[in-house]
Design a protein around this motif. Structure first.
Motif, PDB file in Angstrom:
ATOM      1  N   LYS A 368      37.568  33.577  53.816  1.00 33.21           N
ATOM      2  CA  LYS A 368      37.335  34.134  53.021  1.00 33.21           C
ATOM      3  C   LYS A 368      38.187  35.032  53.331  1.00 33.21           C
ATOM      4  CE  LYS A 368      32.303  34.564  52.717  1.00 33.21           C
ATOM      5  NZ  LYS A 368      31.082  34.811  52.814  1.00 33.21           N
ATOM      6  N   GLN A 369      38.694  35.809  52.527  1.00 34.93           N
ATOM      7  CA  GLN A 369      39.517  37.109  52.504  1.00 34.93           C
ATOM      8  C   GLN A 369      39.716  38.141  51.025  1.00 34.93           C
ATOM      9  OE1 GLN A 369      43.331  35.437  51.902  1.00 34.93           O
ATOM     10  NE2 GLN A 369      43.622  36.460  50.027  1.00 34.93           N
ATOM     11  N   THR A 370      39.462  39.323  51.422  1.00 35.47           N
ATOM     12  CA  THR A 370      39.549  40.189  50.012  1.00 35.47           C
ATOM     13  C   THR A 370      40.986  40.096  49.441  1.00 35.47           C
ATOM     14  OG1 THR A 370      38.509  41.900  51.031  1.00 35.47           O
ATOM     15  CG2 THR A 370      39.321  42.896  49.366  1.00 35.47           C
ATOM     16  N   ILE A 371      40.639  39.873  47.652  1.00 35.51           N
ATOM     17  CA  ILE A 371      42.479  39.859  47.390  1.00 35.51           C
ATOM     18  C   ILE A 371      43.080  41.780  46.842  1.00 35.51           C
ATOM     19  CG2 ILE A 371      43.081  39.640  44.530  1.00 35.51           C
ATOM     20  CD1 ILE A 371      40.959  37.580  44.531  1.00 35.51           C
ATOM     21  N   GLU A 372      44.210  41.793  47.707  1.00 36.43           N
ATOM     22  CA  GLU A 372      44.251  42.686  47.691  1.00 36.43           C
ATOM     23  C   GLU A 372      45.349  43.254  46.515  1.00 36.43           C
ATOM     24  OE1 GLU A 372      43.654  45.178  49.768  1.00 36.43           O
ATOM     25  OE2 GLU A 372      42.501  43.892  51.226  1.00 36.43           O
ATOM     26  N   GLU A 373      46.243  42.084  46.213  1.00 37.76           N
ATOM     27  CA  GLU A 373      47.187  42.220  45.350  1.00 37.76           C
ATOM     28  C   GLU A 373      47.554  41.086  43.876  1.00 37.76           C
ATOM     29  OE1 GLU A 373      51.767  43.460  44.590  1.00 37.76           O
ATOM     30  OE2 GLU A 373      51.005  41.986  46.562  1.00 37.76           O
ATOM     31  N   ILE A 374      47.799  41.191  43.283  1.00 35.07           N
ATOM     32  CA  ILE A 374      47.506  40.369  41.870  1.00 35.07           C
ATOM     33  C   ILE A 374      48.979  40.430  41.489  1.00 35.07           C
ATOM     34  CG2 ILE A 374      46.628  38.927  40.000  1.00 35.07           C
ATOM     35  CD1 ILE A 374      43.739  40.122  40.536  1.00 35.07           C
ATOM     36  N   LEU A 375      49.892  38.608  41.751  1.00 33.66           N
ATOM     37  CA  LEU A 375      50.459  39.325  40.086  1.00 33.66           C
ATOM     38  C   LEU A 375      51.071  38.433  39.588  1.00 33.66           C
ATOM     39  CD1 LEU A 375      53.558  39.470  43.567  1.00 33.66           C
ATOM     40  CD2 LEU A 375      52.535  41.135  42.383  1.00 33.66           C
ATOM     41  N   THR A 376      51.833  38.394  38.380  1.00 30.62           N
ATOM     42  CA  THR A 376      51.791  37.644  37.360  1.00 30.62           C
ATOM     43  C   THR A 376      53.241  36.910  38.018  1.00 30.62           C
ATOM     44  OG1 THR A 376      53.795  39.280  35.962  1.00 30.62           O
ATOM     45  CG2 THR A 376      51.297  39.043  35.476  1.00 30.62           C
ATOM     46  N   LEU A 377      53.595  35.615  36.890  1.00 30.70           N
ATOM     47  CA  LEU A 377      54.799  35.109  37.485  1.00 30.70           C
ATOM     48  C   LEU A 377      56.233  36.017  37.617  1.00 30.70           C
ATOM     49  CD1 LEU A 377      54.537  31.255  36.094  1.00 30.70           C
ATOM     50  CD2 LEU A 377      53.789  32.088  37.473  1.00 30.70           C
TER      51      LEU A 377
END
Length: 412
Positions: A368-377
């Motif tokens: 398990k982990q927390t999503i810290e960042e989401i990047l587009t391509l």
């Protein structure tokens, strides 16, 4: 002890790869003809060849379903189809119709033939009949108890294999031979086009009042009178093995890739634990571990079906036809860069920055982990992933591989 086979459904090429990577010893699938799952995407010749090659490269077998009850016109191209499957390297054909069986024996005599549950295999005399004709394996009718299967096992040759369903949807009709679909919707269940009327909500009408619908009520619980819970035997691996069942079959060619991966992973772990140490298996079972893992795929409630006797009123669901869902499938790993620690994710359901997610890995582990960042391509930072099958990058706490899956607990 005979080798215990975990047999998984493969409704399309992606699901085949998921099943194999998550631990299936064999998969069963349908081509574009002669299969009982017309609503599954199924496999054309190119996909069939790719799927068989992929499975074989990972040590898994491929069984092709040809289990319709055939009409005269169905035989026109059937022999050519069987020869094509042999050339592609399919490991066995799954058949119900005696005429189809006879043609297969004549056309591809070197291929293994398995007798489908559709053939109503309920006794050892039937098994011996098919064995004398050249069948390698017989798939038990879902309506048999463990006691009956064990009796069949004792009365057939050791080299004849027994396969049985251990997980998935149950059919209201005997071994799937249903006439409701044909009658109510004109779609033939035994030609692969079942409309699943057992899951519909029913009312009664009176002849002189055709527009007045009166509910069918059973002890105030509702009107879904044909709707069965799903089979789950993950807590009964020792009893299945003791009964002589060597192939444990999961239902679900029209289920999702997430369902296939989740259920295969759960059963793979349960089988391996039991074969390694019955004490280990029992300790984890008593804590509810296996059934909790299986329940992370959507289900309708669980039942042991007919294995311990005829199902009673508690094996039906009277109030709804909806699934229970405790986890959502939110993404599939497409690539991973070990230098940066970023994974390329194909979004399957919405997730947002700050979500706690669980990665389900092919080796049976999870983290398990927390999503810290989401990047587009393009490298742009975004707060959420709302678009179906959008490709995005996130940093993972541990290395991942293509076909590892992301899931998130459903807190609704």
């Amino acid at each position: 002890m005979k080798k215990i086979e975990l047999l998984a459904p493969a409704g399309d090429l992606e699901k085949l790869k998921i099943a194999v990577l998550y631990g299936a010893d064999a998969v069963y699938l349908g081509g574009t003809s002669f299969s009982l799952r017309a609503k599954a995407k199924n496999f054309d010749t190119q996909q069939m060849g790719e799927g068989i090659e992929f499975a074989h490269s990972h040590g898994a077998k491929v069984y092709v379903t040809c289990n319709i009850f055939a009409h005269n016109e169905d035989f026109e191209h059937m022999a050519d189809y069987f020869r094509e499957l042999r050339e592609l390297g399919a490991d066995a054909l799954l058949i119900a119709d005696p005429g189809v069986f006879a043609l297969a024996r004549k056309t591809v005599p070197d291929m293994d033939l398995h007798i489908s549950t559709q053939a109503n295999n309920t006794n050892y005399h039937t098994a011996l009949f098919w064995k004398e004709l050249g069948a390698k394996r017989i798939v038990m009718a879902r309506e048999l108890s463990l006691v009956e299967i064990k009796d069949i096992s004792r009365n057939i040759p050791e080299d004849m294999e027994i396969e049985a369903f251990v997980h998935g949807a149950m059919c209201i009709s005997y071994s799937g031979r249903c006439l409701l679909s044909n009658y109510l919707s004109g779609r033939d269940a035994n030609k692969g086009a079942c409309s699943h009327p057992c899951r519909w909500e029913y009312y009664v009408t009176e002849k002189t009042r055709p527009n007045e619908y009166m509910p069918i009520v059973e002890e105030q619980r509702g009107t879904y009178i044909f709707n069965s819970k799903d089979l789950c035997m993950i807590d009964h691996i020792p009893e299945l093995v003791d009964a002589g069942i060597m192939s444990l079959k999961i239902e679900g060619r029209i289920k999702t890739a997430f369902y296939v991966g989740t259920v295969v992973k759960a059963y793979r772990e349960a089988i391996d634990d039991y074969l390694t140490s019955p004490e280990l298996y029992n300790s984890k079972k008593e804590k509810g571990y296996y059934i909790q893992e299986a329940a992370k795929a959507s289900y309708r409630g669980f039942t042991t079906g007919f294995y311990y006797g005829k199902p009673g009123k508690n094996e039906q669901i009277y109030t709804t036809s909806s699934y229970i869902r405790t986890y959502d499938f939110i993404g599939m790993v497409k690539e991973y860069d070990p230098e940066t620690g970023y994974a390329l994710i194909e979004q399957r359901n919405k997730f947002v920055k700050g979500d706690e997610v669980e990665f389900m890995l092919q080796d049976g582990n999870t983290f398990k982990q927390t999503i810290e960042e989401i990047l587009t391509l393009e490298g742009e930072s975004v707060s959420e992933a709302p678009h179906p099958q959008q490709l995005l990058k996130i940093r993972t706490d541990q290395p991942v591989k293509p076909f590892d899956m992301m899931r998130k607990e459903d807190v609704r």
